[in-house]
Design a protein around this motif. Structure first.
Motif, mmCIF file in Angstrom:
data_model
loop_
_atom_site.group_PDB
_atom_site.id
_atom_site.type_symbol
_atom_site.label_atom_id
_atom_site.label_comp_id
_atom_site.label_asym_id
_atom_site.label_seq_id
_atom_site.Cartn_x
_atom_site.Cartn_y
_atom_site.Cartn_z
ATOM 1 N N HIS A 52 -7.640 2.245 -8.171
ATOM 2 C CA HIS A 52 -6.375 1.596 -7.555
ATOM 3 C C HIS A 52 -7.034 1.039 -6.174
ATOM 4 N N PRO A 111 -5.561 -0.663 -2.891
ATOM 5 C CA PRO A 111 -4.112 -0.775 -2.389
ATOM 6 C C PRO A 111 -3.675 -1.764 -1.688
ATOM 7 N N TRP A 129 -6.070 2.666 4.354
ATOM 8 C CA TRP A 129 -5.148 3.768 4.521
ATOM 9 C C TRP A 129 -3.706 3.591 4.575
ATOM 10 N N LYS A 130 -3.718 2.456 5.456
ATOM 11 C CA LYS A 130 -2.050 2.198 6.274
ATOM 12 C C LYS A 130 -1.351 1.215 5.351
ATOM 13 N N GLY A 131 -2.129 0.254 4.858
ATOM 14 C CA GLY A 131 -1.721 -0.928 4.486
ATOM 15 C C GLY A 131 -1.726 -2.176 5.418
ATOM 16 N N LEU A 132 -1.431 -3.117 4.892
ATOM 17 C CA LEU A 132 -1.533 -4.569 6.106
ATOM 18 C C LEU A 132 -0.110 -4.754 6.648
#
Lengths: 230, 248
Positions: free
Chosen positions: B26, B28, B243-246
């Motif tokens: 996946h 992310p 890891w965190k997302g944009l």
């Protein structure tokens, strides 16, 4: 692995830092010892935050401290979970000893409630004050009685930071070896920035089976599998 | 050199050490991945650093791990089949400790199915000549991309890189130092949106080299990603944003 949005509904100040109540879909909720990661849209925070549950599955999700100081009720969180291997409470366990060493006992709260639900007697030995939400049925022992708790238990669950494991091991002395039948597990607290995505190695721990990642292979390990200095 | 020459499916990549050794099931982010870049791999196994840690600061974090990995041959044994099956082109990030190791690793990887490029991580502390010798040794049949920590973009060797058949430079995480809570110092790679201006300075300075540039540091916002691509970056690599997302 689902990534969903959730909302921080409330925050509470505790002696171990900020705790919170999170509204999120059931699919991402962690079991005892498992975790989920949460990211806010706050630019100051470049990493997601690891959250452990203090609740039973059918209750609102209470997450244990410490939460970031800048989090506030109503904050939208991007959540991924449940992650990692949690505690495996044996069905036949009837005397459960919980040990929180230099870490919030709230981390063991959901396990506590599972143990009580299956009819076990539970004792807590903690170097931190017991959490306010600790069920009344739990016997709280001073930490100096750790060895008595170990001698009494048929299942032991501990929570400790990776850097404190050697100290805890010393405090447990030979009691684990003497109680060969005792099932003993430990939740190792350490930063897990990639939460299993990157094999980044920050959370690497040395076990009798070689190097493992706490984020993927843990965060709960059999205490007997850990080397002296994880 | 364009993204077609590197067989990229899109200009959106992961940075090395952010996604492990094999393509994830996946991805992310909502931007389609163009290739998979492996965790840094050395010739011999590397254990985790004894004082491994992650330390946060406002807008970023320092990561010190020792780049643990099982070594090239154990990695191939475990992951080569997944690379061969990968729908994404695989770039292997190598961290040789000498030119001889670089040449040996590259020669071996040329025969591995699915591997379409080599990304070279240079050890810190090399002289200009040593850096250039390492790059020369890593030049083989596969396209070679050199990972350049953005704090080193002014070093003289960088502007001579074009003399070797290098396919591009990757502007990667700089190194920095932070205090632990016990006041001891720890050195490591820096990541986070706070590094974007530093990366942009390096990007603009290096355009004069004429080498294709991949921006691999400080990208946490869609707008920044599109801006650097519009400014001529060949591709972008995401690090902590994976890891965190944009950010919005």
């Amino acid at each position: 692995m689902p990534i969903v949005n959730g909302t921080l509904l409330e925050i509470r100040f505790t002696e171990s830092g900020l705790a919170g109540l999170v509204d999120c879909p059931r699919a991402v909720r962690p079991g005892p010892g498992q975790y989920l990661i949460a990211s806010s849209q706050r630019e100051e925070e470049a990493l997601p935050v690891t959250l452990f549950s203090m609740s039973l599955p059918d209750e609102p999700l209470q997450v244990s401290p410490p939460l970031p100081a800048g989090w506030y009720p109503g904050l939208t969180l991007r959540l991924r979970g449940p992650l990692g291997h949690g505690f495996t409470l044996p069905r036949e366990a009837r005397r459960v000893a919980l040990v929180a060493y230099q870490s919030p006992a709230g981390l063991l709260l959901s396990l506590t409630r599972f143990a009580l639900k299956q009819g076990a007697a539970v004792t807590l030995c903690s170097t931190f004050p017991p959490p306010p939400a600790l069920p009344e049925e739990v016997e709280v022992l001073p930490f100096s009685q750790l060895k008595e708790a170990v001698a009494w238990a048929d299942y032991l669950a501990a929570a400790f930071a990776r850097e404190h494991y050697a100290e805890l091991r010393q405090l447990l002395g030979n009691h684990l070896q003497e109680r060969a039948s005792l099932s003993a597990e430990g939740l190792i607290l350490t930063p897990m920035p990639c939460a299993g995505l990157g094999s980044c190695g920050v959370c690497a721990v040395h076990t009798r089976a070689g190097w493992k990642h706490i984020c993927l292979d843990g965060p709960v390990f059999s205490l007997r599998s850990l080397e002296e200095a994880p | 050199m364009g993204i077609q020459d590197l067989m990229l499916k899109s200009p959106y990549l992961n940075a090395a050490s952010m996604f492990g050794f094999a393509p994830p099931s996946h991805w992310p982010l909502d931007l389609p991945p163009g290739a998979f870049i492996t965790h840094p791999i050395s010739l011999k196994p590397r254990a985790p650093a004894e004082n491994r840690t992650v330390l946060q600061f406002a807008g970023g974090f320092l990561l010190h791990t020792g780049l643990p990995n099982p070594g090239l041959f154990a990695t191939l044994k475990q992951f080569a089949r997944r690379w061969a099956r990968s729908p994404l082109p695989v770039w292997v990030h190598i961290i040789p400790s000498s030119p001889a190791e670089a040449a040996q690793m590259v020669a071996h990887l040329e025969n591995i199915e699915g591997v379409t490029a080599i990304e070279l991580g240079l050890p810190p502390g090399l002289t200009d000549d040593e850096n250039l010798r390492m790059i020369e040794a890593a030049c083989g049949e596969l396209p070679l991309l050199v990972s350049l920590p953005v704090d080193r973009y002014r070093e003289a060797w960088v502007f001579q890189t074009g003399k070797s058949p290098v396919s591009g430079l990757i502007l990667s995480a700089p190194r920095g130092v932070l205090f632990r809570t016990d006041r001891t110092l720890v050195e490591g790679r820096l990541y986070g949106p706070a590094l974007f201006p530093q990366m942009l300075a390096a990007f603009h300075a290096l355009r004069s080299t004429g080498l294709p540039l991949i921006v691999g540091c400080g990208l946490y916002r869609h707008a920044d990603v599109e801006a650097v691509l519009a400014s001529g970056a060949l591709a972008v690599q995401f690090d902590g944003a994976l890891w965190k997302g944009l950010l919005p």
